[in-house]
Design an enzyme around this catalytic site. Structure first.
Site, short mmCIF file in Angstrom:
data_model
loop_
_atom_site.label_atom_id
_atom_site.label_comp_id
_atom_site.label_asym_id
_atom_site.label_seq_id
_atom_site.Cartn_x
_atom_site.Cartn_y
_atom_site.Cartn_z
N ALA A 66 -54.68 -53.44 -21.64
CA ALA A 66 -54.25 -52.67 -22.70
C ALA A 66 -53.32 -51.38 -22.20
O ALA A 66 -53.14 -50.94 -22.71
CB ALA A 66 -55.64 -51.43 -22.76
N GLY A 114 -50.16 -51.93 -22.39
CA GLY A 114 -48.75 -51.87 -23.33
C GLY A 114 -49.60 -51.13 -24.61
O GLY A 114 -49.07 -49.73 -25.14
N ASP A 115 -50.82 -50.74 -25.16
CA ASP A 115 -51.41 -50.22 -26.06
C ASP A 115 -51.24 -48.94 -25.74
O ASP A 115 -51.21 -47.68 -26.93
CB ASP A 115 -52.79 -50.41 -26.20
CG ASP A 115 -52.70 -52.34 -26.59
OD1 ASP A 115 -51.95 -52.31 -27.14
OD2 ASP A 115 -54.49 -52.77 -26.60
N TRP A 116 -51.72 -48.48 -24.41
CA TRP A 116 -51.80 -46.97 -24.27
C TRP A 116 -50.43 -46.41 -24.35
O TRP A 116 -50.23 -45.05 -25.18
CB TRP A 116 -52.43 -46.55 -23.16
CG TRP A 116 -54.03 -47.29 -22.63
CD1 TRP A 116 -54.84 -48.19 -22.11
CD2 TRP A 116 -55.37 -46.07 -22.85
NE1 TRP A 116 -56.08 -48.42 -22.22
CE2 TRP A 116 -56.42 -47.48 -22.51
CE3 TRP A 116 -54.88 -45.45 -24.05
CZ2 TRP A 116 -57.29 -47.29 -23.67
CZ3 TRP A 116 -57.00 -45.42 -25.37
CH2 TRP A 116 -57.62 -46.20 -24.30
N SER A 175 -49.50 -46.36 -28.22
CA SER A 175 -50.16 -45.06 -28.83
C SER A 175 -49.41 -43.90 -28.83
O SER A 175 -49.09 -42.93 -29.84
CB SER A 175 -51.49 -45.07 -28.47
OG SER A 175 -51.68 -44.36 -27.32
#
Length: 423
Positions: free
Chosen positions: A169, A171-173, A176
Site C-alpha cells: 500500500a 502508493g495507496d497512502w 490518499s
C-alpha cells in the site's frame, strides 16, 4: 469550530487508497459514514497477507484505513437500501468512492446522477488509471498501477538487481493525500458557490508525479535503475561507515558546498581542486563515479558516530538509513505524535501512524479503532427518522445489515513514548 467539524463524508470504497482519504478527513474533524456490503470491505480479509493477525473484532491491518469512522452496512442493489443511501448523501458534503464507472452507473451512484440529485455534493473518485486510455476500465491496485506501472519496482534497486520489495500500500497512502487535497479545494468552491465539484485522482498519475526527477532526467541520458557508485551528485548518495552503518548525505548545493565537503572528508585531492567542484564538470567529464569512489574511501575511515559530529560541524545534512525497527524505537516519532499506541486485547501493544496533517484548531486528533460490519447502521437509521418497525422490515428484506452483538468498547489510540516489543 474545530477544523472540518460539521462536515459529513459518505464513503463508498474498499481496500486502502480511497478509504485512507476519509481517514485523513476524520483526523481533521469530519464525520465519516462508511458504507459496507453485508460481507464487509474486502480489506477486512487482507491482514494475513501482510503478515498480521486478525479476528472478527480486532484487526490491526483494517484499522490503518478505518480509524475514527462510523460503520453502516447497506445492500446498494436494494431499492430500500439505495433510498437510505441517498438520504445519507443528501445531508452530506462529500462522497468518496473507488467503485469503477460501470458499477457506479448501474447503482445510480455515478457523478452525473449524484450531481443532478444533490448538486452541493463534492464527489471524489480514486482510480487505478486515468479516465481515458486503454486502462480506464481496468482494476487498479497499488501494486500494479502505482509500483509496477509507475516505475517504482525497477527504479529503486541498484542496476542489475531484481525489482525491489515495496511495502504494501505504499502508493495507496500517498495517493490518499492527493485526493484529500482535491476534496478540500472543491469544498472551498462549494462553500463559496453552493455547488459541488468532481475530484479525480489515479494511482498511476500519483506514481508519475513522484517519479518526476527520473522521468525528466532520463530524457537527458540519466539511467534508471542506476548504481549508487555513479550517481550524478556524489553529495546526494548513500555510504557506509567504518562500523558498517549505512547512511545518506544530501547536500543539494554541491557547487557551493564543495570546499566544505572536501575538508570535512579530509580528501586532499579534492580540496581546492576546480576539476571536480561543480556538477556540470562532473557530468561533462564523467568523473562523478571517481568522486563517489573517493567519498567511499574516506567514509570507511571513521565510525558513524564520528561522522555525525563532523556532519554537524560542517552542516552537512545526513541521516542513518533506518530500518522499520529503528522507526518503531524512534523518540522523534513518538514526540511528534507520528506513531500512536493502541492496546489490543488479542495482540497486546501496537502502534499505528497518524495522518501527517495538523490543524491548530484540532490539535492531535482523538482516534479509535474500526468496528464490526453494520455496527452503526441502526444509529443512523434512527437519526434519519426510521422507526423500529421500519428498521425491522429493512433488515428482513435484506436492505440493511445491523450489528446484533454486545456493545463494544473500542480501543482508543494513546499518545505515549513507551516502546513496544517486536514479534
Amino acid at each position: 469550530m474545530k477544523g472540518l467539524e460539521g462536515i459529513k463524508v459518505v464513503e463508498l470504497a474498499s481496500f486502502i487508497a480511497a478509504p485512507a482519504c476519509p481517514r485523513i478527513l476524520s483526523e481533521l474533524g469530519a464525520e465519516i459514514i462508511k458504507i459496507e456490503p453485508f460481507g464487509g470491505d474486502d480489506q477486512r480479509t487482507q491482514g494475513p497477507g501482510y503478515g498480521m493477525q486478525r479476528d472478527n473484532i480486532e484487526d490491526p491491518a483494517f484499522d490503518m484505513g478505518g480509524l475514527k469512522k462510523n460503520w453502516v452496512s447497506i445492500n446498494l442493489k436494494s431499492p430500500e437500501g439505495i433510498e437510505f443511501t441517498y438520504k445519507l448523501i443528501e445531508s452530506a458534503d462529500i462522497v468518496v468512492t473507488n467503485f469503477r464507472d460501470k458499477a457506479l452507473v448501474k447503482l445510480g451512484l455515478d457523478y452525473e446522477t449524484i450531481h443532478k440529485k444533490f448538486p452541493h455534493i463534492v464527489y471524489a473518485q480514486m482510480r487505478g488509471y486515468g479516465e481515458r486510455g486503454p486502462e480506464k476500465d481496468s482494476r487498479g491496485y497499488d501494486a500494479t498501477a502505482y509500483s509496477a506501472r509507475g516505475g517504482i519496482l525497477t527504479s529503486f534497486p541498484q542496476i542489475g538487481e531484481s525489482p525491489v520489495n515495496v511495502p504494501a500500500a505504499f502508493g495507496d497512502w500517498n495517493a490518499s493525500a492527493f485526493l484529500s487535497t482535491g476534496i478540500l479545494a472543491a469544498l472551498v468552491r462549494k462553500q463559496m458557490t453552493g455547488i459541488g465539484d468532481r475530484v479525480v485522482v489515479n494511482l498511476y498519475h500519483v506514481a508519475c508525479w513522484a517519479m518526476q526527477h527520473a522521468v525528466v532526467s532520463r530524457q537527458s541520458g540519466a539511467l534508471y535503475p542506476r548504481s549508487r557508485k555513479f550517481v550524478p551528485s556524489p553529495a546526494n548518495n548513500c555510504y557506509q561507515s567504518k562500523d558498517g552503518i549505512w547512511f545518506l548525505i544530501c547536500h543539494a548545493a554541491y557547487n557551493s558546498a564543495y570546499d566544505d565537503i572536501a575538508k570535512a572528508l579530509e580528501i586532499e585531492e579534492l580540496i581546492g581542486n576546480e576539476e571536480y567542484n561543480t556538477l556540470d564538470k562532473l557530468r561533462e567529464n564523467k568523473t562523478n563515479g571517481y568522486v563517489v569512489e573517493l567519498f567511499e574511501k574516506a567514509f570507511v575511515k571513521k565510525t558513524f558516530a564520528e561522522w555525525v559530529e563532523i556532519f554537524k560541524q560542517y552542516e552537512i545534512p545526513y541521516q542513518k538509513a533506518f530500518t522499520v525497527d529503528d522507526i518503531l524505537a524512534d523518540e522523534e516519532a513518538f514526540a511528534n505524535d507520528i506513531l500512536r499506541h493502541v492496546k489490543y486485547d488479542s495482540y497486546g501493544e501496537r502502534v499505528i501512524p497518524t495522518s501527517p496533517i495538523r490543524l491548530s484548531s484540532v490539535g492531535d486528533p482523538e482516534l479509535w479503532t474500526s468496528k464490526p460490519i453494520g455496527y452503526d447502521t441502526r444509529k443512523y437509521l434512527k437519526q434519519y427518522g426510521y422507526s423500529e418497525e421500519q428498521i425491522h422490515t429493512l433488515i428482513k428484506n435484506g436492505a440493511v445489515k445491523t450489528y446484533e452483538g454486545e456493545a463494544l468498547q473500542f480501543n482508543k489510540l494513546e499518545k505515549t513514548s513507551a516502546k513496544i516489543p517486536l514479534a
